[in-house]
Design a protein around this motif. Structure first.
Motif, mmCIF file in Angstrom:
data_model
loop_
_atom_site.group_PDB
_atom_site.id
_atom_site.type_symbol
_atom_site.label_atom_id
_atom_site.label_comp_id
_atom_site.label_asym_id
_atom_site.label_seq_id
_atom_site.Cartn_x
_atom_site.Cartn_y
_atom_site.Cartn_z
ATOM 1 N N ASP A 140 0.826 -1.210 0.000
ATOM 2 C CA ASP A 140 0.000 0.000 0.000
ATOM 3 C C ASP A 140 0.857 1.255 0.000
ATOM 4 O OD1 ASP A 140 -2.756 -1.208 0.383
ATOM 5 O OD2 ASP A 140 -1.677 -2.074 2.083
ATOM 6 N N VAL A 141 2.053 1.159 0.558
ATOM 7 C CA VAL A 141 2.961 2.303 0.594
ATOM 8 C C VAL A 141 4.391 1.765 0.553
ATOM 9 C CG1 VAL A 141 2.936 2.398 3.134
ATOM 10 C CG2 VAL A 141 3.605 4.423 1.835
ATOM 11 N N VAL A 142 5.259 2.483 -0.151
ATOM 12 C CA VAL A 142 6.658 2.086 -0.276
ATOM 13 C C VAL A 142 7.543 3.214 0.233
ATOM 14 C CG1 VAL A 142 8.497 1.407 -1.870
ATOM 15 C CG2 VAL A 142 6.156 0.619 -2.268
ATOM 16 N N PHE A 143 8.505 2.868 1.077
ATOM 17 C CA PHE A 143 9.522 3.809 1.536
ATOM 18 C C PHE A 143 10.858 3.408 0.903
ATOM 19 C CE2 PHE A 143 6.977 3.641 5.734
ATOM 20 C CZ PHE A 143 6.055 4.563 5.248
ATOM 21 N N THR A 144 11.675 4.379 0.588
ATOM 22 C CA THR A 144 13.023 4.072 0.120
ATOM 23 C C THR A 144 14.043 4.695 1.063
ATOM 24 O OG1 THR A 144 13.225 6.027 -1.314
ATOM 25 C CG2 THR A 144 12.243 4.043 -2.276
ATOM 26 N N GLY A 145 15.226 4.068 1.109
ATOM 27 C CA GLY A 145 16.263 4.499 2.036
ATOM 28 C C GLY A 145 17.011 5.743 1.606
ATOM 29 N N GLY A 146 16.614 6.369 0.515
ATOM 30 C CA GLY A 146 17.261 7.596 0.061
ATOM 31 C C GLY A 146 16.612 8.088 -1.218
ATOM 32 N N TYR A 147 17.048 9.265 -1.655
ATOM 33 C CA TYR A 147 16.440 9.889 -2.825
ATOM 34 C C TYR A 147 16.842 9.200 -4.126
ATOM 35 C CZ TYR A 147 14.250 13.735 -0.336
ATOM 36 O OH TYR A 147 13.435 14.468 0.482
ATOM 37 N N SER A 148 18.071 8.737 -4.234
ATOM 38 C CA SER A 148 18.480 8.065 -5.459
ATOM 39 C C SER A 148 17.643 6.816 -5.699
ATOM 40 C CB SER A 148 19.958 7.691 -5.386
ATOM 41 O OG SER A 148 20.765 8.827 -5.318
ATOM 42 N N LEU A 149 17.422 6.061 -4.646
ATOM 43 C CA LEU A 149 16.613 4.857 -4.766
ATOM 44 C C LEU A 149 15.169 5.218 -5.098
ATOM 45 C CD1 LEU A 149 17.003 1.828 -4.577
ATOM 46 C CD2 LEU A 149 16.485 1.955 -2.135
ATOM 47 N N TRP A 150 14.677 6.293 -4.508
ATOM 48 C CA TRP A 150 13.324 6.764 -4.818
ATOM 49 C C TRP A 150 13.212 7.159 -6.289
ATOM 50 C CZ3 TRP A 150 11.885 11.943 -6.065
ATOM 51 C CH2 TRP A 150 10.513 12.157 -6.147
ATOM 52 N N GLU A 151 14.219 7.860 -6.791
ATOM 53 C CA GLU A 151 14.199 8.260 -8.198
ATOM 54 C C GLU A 151 14.198 7.050 -9.117
ATOM 55 O OE1 GLU A 151 16.544 12.533 -7.665
ATOM 56 O OE2 GLU A 151 17.656 10.716 -8.156
ATOM 57 N N ALA A 152 14.901 5.999 -8.710
ATOM 58 C CA ALA A 152 14.972 4.801 -9.544
ATOM 59 C C ALA A 152 13.677 3.997 -9.524
ATOM 60 C CB ALA A 152 16.127 3.916 -9.088
ATOM 61 N N LYS A 153 12.909 4.079 -8.437
ATOM 62 C CA LYS A 153 11.732 3.227 -8.279
ATOM 63 C C LYS A 153 10.410 3.983 -8.277
ATOM 64 C CE LYS A 153 14.160 -0.410 -5.689
ATOM 65 N NZ LYS A 153 13.922 -1.517 -6.617
ATOM 66 N N ARG A 154 10.430 5.302 -8.382
ATOM 67 C CA ARG A 154 9.195 6.063 -8.193
ATOM 68 C C ARG A 154 8.136 5.780 -9.254
ATOM 69 N NH1 ARG A 154 11.442 12.213 -9.305
ATOM 70 N NH2 ARG A 154 12.481 11.812 -11.286
ATOM 71 N N ASP A 155 8.559 5.301 -10.429
ATOM 72 C CA ASP A 155 7.581 4.973 -11.463
ATOM 73 C C ASP A 155 6.979 3.592 -11.274
ATOM 74 O OD1 ASP A 155 8.008 7.413 -12.685
ATOM 75 O OD2 ASP A 155 9.590 6.635 -13.989
ATOM 76 N N ARG A 156 7.441 2.860 -10.263
ATOM 77 C CA ARG A 156 6.980 1.485 -10.070
ATOM 78 C C ARG A 156 5.891 1.365 -9.012
ATOM 79 N NH1 ARG A 156 12.220 -2.033 -9.192
ATOM 80 N NH2 ARG A 156 10.592 -3.613 -8.935
ATOM 81 N N HIS A 157 5.566 2.485 -8.358
ATOM 82 C CA HIS A 157 4.501 2.442 -7.356
ATOM 83 C C HIS A 157 3.868 3.817 -7.252
ATOM 84 C CE1 HIS A 157 2.402 1.631 -3.537
ATOM 85 N NE2 HIS A 157 2.588 0.353 -3.821
ATOM 86 N N ARG A 158 2.565 3.834 -7.046
ATOM 87 C CA ARG A 158 1.850 5.111 -7.029
ATOM 88 C C ARG A 158 2.001 5.854 -5.702
ATOM 89 N NH1 ARG A 158 -2.326 4.359 -3.776
ATOM 90 N NH2 ARG A 158 -3.071 2.242 -3.410
ATOM 91 N N ASN A 159 2.475 5.157 -4.655
ATOM 92 C CA ASN A 159 2.536 5.765 -3.322
ATOM 93 C C ASN A 159 3.899 5.453 -2.706
ATOM 94 O OD1 ASN A 159 1.777 7.094 -0.971
ATOM 95 N ND2 ASN A 159 0.648 5.346 -0.144
ATOM 96 N N ILE A 160 4.936 6.135 -3.191
ATOM 97 C CA ILE A 160 6.312 5.843 -2.785
ATOM 98 C C ILE A 160 6.960 7.124 -2.269
ATOM 99 C CG2 ILE A 160 7.115 6.133 -5.167
ATOM 100 C CD1 ILE A 160 9.240 3.967 -4.570
ATOM 101 N N HIS A 161 7.733 7.002 -1.188
ATOM 102 C CA HIS A 161 8.265 8.177 -0.500
ATOM 103 C C HIS A 161 9.718 7.939 -0.073
ATOM 104 C CE1 HIS A 161 4.086 9.559 -0.123
ATOM 105 N NE2 HIS A 161 3.828 8.290 0.123
ATOM 106 N N PRO A 162 10.604 8.920 -0.287
ATOM 107 C CA PRO A 162 12.005 8.758 0.126
ATOM 108 C C PRO A 162 12.198 9.114 1.597
ATOM 109 C CG PRO A 162 11.747 10.825 -1.045
ATOM 110 C CD PRO A 162 10.390 10.170 -1.037
ATOM 111 N N PHE A 163 12.999 8.316 2.301
ATOM 112 C CA PHE A 163 13.326 8.582 3.697
ATOM 113 C C PHE A 163 14.812 8.339 3.927
ATOM 114 C CE2 PHE A 163 8.763 8.003 4.165
ATOM 115 C CZ PHE A 163 8.452 9.036 5.045
#
Length: 752
Positions: A123-146
């Motif tokens: 339902d929600v995806v967190f990533t361990g940083g912005y680079s990882l978020w940039e790489a995966k943000r198109d793969r989920h509609r509710n993804i957030h960098p932390f």
């Protein structure tokens, strides 16, 4: 997890451990007395195949969960846990993607497929940083960098600690240290080169050796491998280092990492030398205490600089503390908690804030009743959301199809740590005190007056708008006064009987040669048509001056948000009545959401499903480049008005933001016909088409159309804010009259 355990029961399922042969599978349980977190560790017999292993783990998990009452939230750090737990019913599933695990050495081949499955059910995806978020943000509609936070108080002990661990106490000074897992992510060749170049230094490596053979480690008299240490002991080791090292290899396994040790080293008061890890440069590259170098020679030189810095306690340490002051596990917890609450509430509307979240977190659900649904989280939508909630106490659901707020004004730090504008440069300027005072509630300002040069005649840079300096440089003149420049322009101007087009405007003011040099090619590229085909308003916006004022704008208020536009929007939308949903289309919530009135800031023809045909727009394509140099050009923007150059302008953001950084980021702009709508095409037939849509809008009850796209006009940022504020005043006045009328009716009923 300790913070989550204050309001929830937290069960932490560990990786299985192997016991002895013939062992009956068991589940070891340990409850932390301080936090209440329960840690469950499966103990399995050795030699199990994957199927048997997962079946046993499933049985152990089911046994543990049988005693648990209430709703379950599943939180995954790795997709490898999915096979034995996918059957669990949960009100929310979280994928906390800390690293790109598939790039690690010995990654299981099934990991990629399992991650795809986990992405689908999360339902929600967190990533361990912005680079990882940039790489995966198109793969989920509710993804957030932390990005990683830091326990500042814990690591700050290193600044005052005196007693050293026995295995480090006898090592010669100066000392350079690293702690963490020693695996394929460490550049062993770089470590050896550093040890060879500075044999008088002690290089201290604290941490377990994993996935590589200890025989592969470089061995030097000044290289000291001390093994793994507990978390509580790390400040004691840090206290005995002059400089902290991050000698990571630059490879697939480090492409998306965001090392937790960076803020920990800094909290300990130690300068850091790192290889060019993207998220390290992004978040910490501006600090004097963080040196980033790619090759062995540069890395050794950076270590020399860091050692010299470590022997002072000057401004660099204050800058470190200021940067870390904004990093907090409490903030990370609160933001994660909010996203979990939102996701869970969408799946199960019966859940209340007290069921899922700490009291400070507001639950959100598009199914709860709202006074307003606002489509678009740019200036128009955000201003109205803020005003309606803060001034009238309304409940507002604010949505945007993009994964961020701020519309085209959105800014972010790129991989090099440069604050840049994703959709091209945005310069705030206004003569409206009302607009300036309103936005000043949400940001501090950095004074900035924009200057633009035009590159003409094969490389000559002259000010634009045209001024006296432009004329002198272009024609080798020596015009000394405004009057002389005005007379010169009049001598070149050509009379135009009736001014109706953009071409007419320019030629009547400055003549054909200047028109062809500065305006014709630029306009053809920007609009895809000749100035003779465009309304006169296009070039009427660009002034011609006879003085030497080289500012692009002359407004009395010219500033940039000190912390960027995105932070300003975040502050604006930090209102109790605002529920924000990003990455969703209007059609996704149009029928599902419960609201009384609609404010639409998108394209007006889109709202009416292009009933009369599409309104024409020009779009832009942006090419962002980061350069290994401090500056690229002398001003914020350089225009390229010749038709041979495919782009219209290059902008360099550090001029605008005042940021100090060893690298710089520039943006090329390429106008095009298709893509996101940016500029309404100003032609009479387009205005006539818009008027047909406007008539529909006026006949549509309970819908307000606000903003550039909704009113098919090119507005500056301050004009959009002004329009939104004026719209709010009219709404408030109407509501005020309605309240007065209702009160009068109530008194009349009471009197009768």
């Amino acid at each position: 997890m300790r913070r989550f355990a204050k309001t929830r029961r937290v069960i932490f399922w560990e990786e299985p451990l192997e016991g002895v042969a013939g062992l009956t599978p068991t589940l070891q349980s340990d409850v932390c007395t301080e936090s209440g977190v329960m840690v469950l560790t499966p103990i399995l017999p050795p030699g199990l195949d994957a199927g048997d292993r997962d079946e046993i783990l499933k049985g152990l998990l089911d046994g543990a969960m049988a005693a648990i009452e209430g709703d379950i939230i599943r939180w995954y750090y790795t997709p490898m846990m999915l096979p034995f737990s996918r059957h669990l019913e949960a009100v929310c599933t979280i994928y906390d993607c800390m690293d790109e695990l598939a790039n690690f050495k010995f990654a299981p081949p099934e990991l990629t497929l399992l991650e795809r499955e986990l992405m689908a059910v999360a339902d929600v995806v967190f990533t361990g940083g912005y680079s990882l978020w940039e790489a995966k943000r198109d793969r989920h509609r509710n993804i957030h960098p932390f990005p990683s936070s830091v326990d500042r108080a814990h690591f700050a002990k290193a600044r005052t600690h005196r007693a050293e661990p026995s295995d480090q106490a006898g090592l010669p000074w100066p000392r350079f240290g690293f702690y963490g897992v020693v695996d394929e992510r460490m550049d062993l060749g770089l470590l050896a080169a550093l040890a060879d170049a500075r044999p008088e230094w002690s290089l201290v490596i604290v941490g377990p050796v994993v996935k590589i053979s200890p025989e592969d480690l470089p061995r030097r008299p000044n290289l000291h491998y001390l093994g793994g240490k507990p978390y509580d002991a790390l400040p004691k080791y840090l206290a005995g280092w002059d400089v902290a090292l991050m000698p990571f290899a630059i490879n697939e396994s480090t492409r998306f990492i965001s090392p937790t040790k960076t803020p920990e080293y800094l909290a300990a008061g130690r300068p850091v030398v790192s290889t060019p890890i993207v998220d390290v440069a992004r978040h910490y590259g501006e600090l004097e205490a963080v040196k980033i170098a790619g090759d062995p020679h540069a890395f050794i030189e950076a270590c020399d600089q860091a050692l010299a810095l470590s022997r002072t306690r000057g401004p660099w340490l204050k800058a470190v503390d200021a940067a870390l002051s904004a990093i907090s596990w409490d903030e990370t917890f609160a933001r994660m908690n909010l996203e979990i609450t939102r996701a869970a509430a969408l799946r199960s509307p019966r859940l209340l804030a007290n069921d899922l979240a700490a009291p400070v977190i507001r639950p959100s659900s598009r199914r709860k009743p709202f006074d307003y649904l606002i489509v678009g989280a740019g200036y128009a939508g955000s201003v109205l959301a803020e005003r309606l909630t803060s001034q009238l106490g309304k409940r507002v659901l604010l949505i945007d199809k993009r994964p961020h707020i701020g519309g085209n004004a959105y800014d972010e730090k790129d991989a090099a740590g440069v604050l840049m504008h994703k959709y091209g440069p945005h310069l705030f300027h206004t003569n409206s005190e009302e607009v300036a005072n309103y936005l000043s509630q949400f940001t501090k300002w950095r004074p900035y007056e924009h200057r633009v040069l035009a590159c003409v005649r094969g490389g000559l840079h002259v000010p634009i708008p045209i001024n006296r300096t432009t004329l002198n440089l272009l024609y080798g003149l020596d015009l000394q006064t405004d009057e002389a420049a005005e007379a010169y322009l009049e001598s070149r101007a050509e009379p135009v009987e009736r001014i109706g087009t953009s071409e007419d405007v320019v030629i009547s003011k400055v003549g054909r040669e200047l028109y062809e040099t500065f305006f014709r090619g630029y306009t053809r590229k920007q609009w895809g048509m000749d100035p003779s085909e465009l309304d006169k308003s296009v070039t009427a916006r660009v002034p011609t001056r006879t003085n030497t004022d080289d500012r692009y704008f002359t407004d009395k208020f010219q500033n940039m948000p000190a912390e960027g536009y995105t932070r300003m929007f975040e502050n604006m939308l930090d209102q109790a009545g605002v529920t924000l949903e990003l990455g969703v289309e209007f059609e996704d919530v149009r029928e599902e959401a419960d609201y009384d009135r609609l404010i639409f800031t998108g394209p007006i023809d889109e709202y009416f499903e292009h009933r009369f045909g599409r309104l024409p727009y020009r779009s832009l394509e942006f090419r962002h480049e980061t350069l290994e140099r401090e500056w690229f050009q002398p001003v914020g923007t350089v225009n390229y008005p010749d038709e041979a150059t495919p782009y219209t302008r290059i902008s360099e953001y550090k001029h605008m933001t005042g940021q100090a950084c060893r690298k710089t980021t520039i943006t090329y702009e390429f106008p095009k016909a298709d893509g996101d709508p940016y500029y309404p095409v100003p032609r009479p037939e387009n205005q006539a088409l818009y008027k047909r849509y406007e008539a529909l809008a006026l006949d549509t009850p309970n819908v307000q159309f606000v903003g550039r796209l909704a009113t098919y006009r090119y507005y500056n940022m301050d004009q959009v804010v002004g329009q939104a504020l004026a719209t709010f005043r009219r709404m408030a006045e109407r509501e005020g009259r309605a309240v007065i009328a209702a009160q009068s009716a109530a008194r009349a009923v009471a009197a009768n």
